[in-house]
Design an enzyme around this catalytic site. Structure first.
Site, short mmCIF file in Angstrom:
data_model
loop_
_atom_site.label_atom_id
_atom_site.label_comp_id
_atom_site.label_asym_id
_atom_site.label_seq_id
_atom_site.Cartn_x
_atom_site.Cartn_y
_atom_site.Cartn_z
N THR A 114 -17.51 -67.94 44.71
CA THR A 114 -16.48 -68.97 44.60
C THR A 114 -15.94 -69.20 46.01
OG1 THR A 114 -14.71 -67.38 44.30
CG2 THR A 114 -15.78 -68.18 42.31
N GLU B 186 -17.64 -69.35 37.61
CA GLU B 186 -17.68 -68.22 36.67
C GLU B 186 -18.21 -68.62 35.30
OE1 GLU B 186 -15.24 -69.01 38.67
OE2 GLU B 186 -14.12 -67.28 39.43
N LYS C 119 6.92 -76.81 40.07
CA LYS C 119 8.08 -76.45 39.26
C LYS C 119 9.32 -77.09 39.86
CE LYS C 119 9.98 -72.88 36.52
NZ LYS C 119 10.13 -71.49 36.21
N TRP D 9 7.97 -77.97 34.54
CA TRP D 9 6.66 -77.98 35.18
C TRP D 9 6.13 -79.40 35.23
CZ3 TRP D 9 5.12 -73.79 37.63
CH2 TRP D 9 5.60 -72.54 37.22
#
Ligand code: ADP
Length: 543
Positions: free
Chosen positions: A187, A332, A440, A445
């Site tokens: 990654t 993944e 935030k 959020w």
């Protein structure tokens, strides 16, 4: 338990290419070469050269489970390596040339790569890092004698074609445990050190079958597939395995990824099926629009890796009649987890309703399981509203990282993806953010993806990124970073006014900055971590 009485044939990557050679031997593989020309080959030739290359690897001393690295574009020689390395029991490690050289060194040493095969484009890069690659014994330039450099600092630089040519086409692919490692991909390490994802033969085959399904990539022997998504990142979303599996013609664009080159290749080779990240399609669409062109063969495009802007979805579907399949995945996940396809019941919906479903990241591929959980790990309902962290599990989902020192990647058998999502009653998943990109503000959020999507639907905006920047009163506030289209003259006030009717007041960006370009990461996605760094000391306007 009574066992079934079926054969225990292991799922081997080599069987894909032998199947393609036997059943689709004359189906073409067309590659834009680094050398400049267009190269034509087919599955019969690919299998033959992969077998010969396997002999060459053996002569180089590559043994079972050794890692063989590549630094290469999408092309036929890279395909040969995909099959020869894994097929002979070694592990293909695709290095991402867009990473910083220090990161490439770190990754290659961590993987303990024994051999490095690379395209001529990357010779200068390899020369810079060679002395620091501690385990590499064989250096192979992926070209013929005529294109070998007159001078190089790499001692004993080998020529790919000279390795392959003398080998006999006699290799029988070995059969071994299907759980053996086949490929390795790191990654990009946007958070911490890069992490190695180690795929097995079994996981790769199961993923290839699932990706080919009609409600996934929908690939068949009728198709001409062009993966723009690189073979150096997460196996080109599995297209390099799925195309031989189904017998699709394969067009590999090499280093030419600009809109004009891609369009010309699409038309010349009559591409029906393309795949890539949104930033690539932006270049293509801009070229097509600017020159009043149409696609004569393109039927479907897979878009993923980052959220597809709704303006792009609309452009492909409505303006150009190209079916869009929006997918989500990660290294993944091999990498595909979900893909967008409508259900029978959507036939009755209005075009707008259908586009709204397609804007989501799609339904999970059969074989993988998804759930969204709250902060305490409790599963949230599939109501299309409850947002939580997305967890995944299944036979092509990583259970650990290569040589991981820390334990406990999984939680109760599930892989926590770090993405925040909702899932609706029909199983369509919507990524609202990466957990680290969420903003935030005053205890609420905000989804940066939603704000970016609105900004990018403005006709004068070429690209937009939204990041949270510290704010004395609200904790964080959204800052919108905008690249304008050429000749556009947008003002801050115009953009903010554009937002006003579309979102709640606290979601309207606090400020807008105009830049010439937004930094892109090694996989062509907007690099928000870099933007956050760049604007770390940003001062909000007074008032
Ligand atoms: P990285 O981007 O860190 O190099 P990956 O290429 O594996 O690693 O990226 C996986 C991530 O990309 C996912 O966890 C998700 O955040 C993002 N992603 C992938 N597809 C989509 C999509 N269709 N919409 C939104 N985000 C996506």
């Amino acid at each position: 338990m009574l066992n079934g009485l079926m054969m225990q044939t292991p799922l081997m990557i080599s069987t894909l290419i032998e199947h393609a050679a036997r059943h689709h031997g004359d189906t073409e593989i067309v590659s834009q070469r680094v050398e400049g020309d267009l190269h034509r080959s087919n599955y019969r030739e690919l299998a033959c050269r992969a077998r010969k290359l396997a002999g060459a690897l053996r002569d180089l001393g590559v043994r079972e489970s050794d890692r063989v690295a590549t630094l290469a574009w999408n092309g036929y020689r890279h395909m040969e390596l995909y099959y020869a390395v894994s097929g002979s029991g070694a592990v293909l490690h695709t290095l991402n040339p867009r990473l910083h050289p220090d990161q490439i060194v770190w990754i290659a040493n961590h993987a303990e790569d024994q051999a490095l095969f690379f395209d001529a484009t990357f010779l200068p890069l390899v020369e810079t890092v060679a002395a620091r690659l501690k385990t590499v014994r064989s250096w192979v330039l992926m070209t013929d004698r005529g294109h070998m450099p007159a001078k190089t600092s790499i001692a004993n630089l080998l020529c790919y074609e000279e390795l392959v040519a003398p080998q006999a086409d006699a290799c029988e692919w070995p059969m071994f445990d299907e759980n053996a490692a086949a490929t390795l991909c790191y990654t990009s390490g946007t958070t911490g050190d890069p992490k190695g994802v180690l795929y097995s033969h079994r996981s790769t085959l199961l993923h290839s079958y699932a990706v080919s399904l009609p409600d996934a990539a929908c690939l068949s022997a009728h198709d001409v597939a062009l993966p723009v998504v690189p073979m150096f990142h997460a196996n080109a979303w599995g297209i390099v395995y799925a195309a031989p599996l189904v017998g699709a013609k394969l067009v590999l664009p090499g280093p030419r990824l600009d809109g004009q080159s891609l369009y010309e290749l699409f038309e010349r080779e009559q591409v029906t099926h393309a795949s890539g990240v949104p930033t690539v399609w932006q270049g293509l669409l801009a070229h097509v629009r600017a020159h009043g062109l149409r696609f004569s063969s393109l039927r479907r495009t897979l878009i993923g890796g980052a959220a597809i802007p709704s303006s792009m979805l609309r452009a492909f579907e409505v303006d150009y009649g190209v079916d869009v399949s929006h997918g989500w995945g990660m290294t993944e996940m091999s990498p595909v987890g979900t893909m967008g396809a409508l259900k029978r019941k959507h036939a009755a919906d209005s075009p707008e309703q259908r586009l709204a479903v397609k804007a989501k990241q799609g339904r999970v591929l059969p074989g993988v399981d998804l759930k969204v959980v709250d902060g305490d790990g409790r599963e949230l309902p599939w109501d299309g509203k409850s947002a939580g962290e997305l967890y995944a599990r299944g036979p092509w989902v990583a259970r650990d990282y290569f040589k991981n020192q820390r334990s406990g990647v999984l939680r109760d058998g599930w892989f926590p993806t770090g993405d925040v999502a909702t899932i609706d009653a029909d199983g369509y998943m919507l990524i609202t953010d990466r957990s680290k990109d969420l903003i935030k503000s005053g205890g609420e959020w905000s989804s940066s993806i939603e704000i970016e999507d609105i900004a990018m639907s403005h006709p004068a905006v070429a690209m937009a990124a939204c990041i949270g920047v510290r704010h004395p009163k609200w904790d964080e506030r959204p800052l919108l970073v905008v690249v304008q289209k050429p000749d556009a003259r947008l003002t801050r006030a115009e953009i903010l006014a554009y937002f006003a009717p579309k979102v709640a007041k606290w979601q309207v960006p606090e400020d807008v900055v105009f830049v010439d370009a937004i930094p892109l990461g090694p996989t062509g996605k907007m690099l928000k971590s870099k933007l956050r760094q760049q604007f770390r000391d940003y001062r909000w306007p007074a008032g």
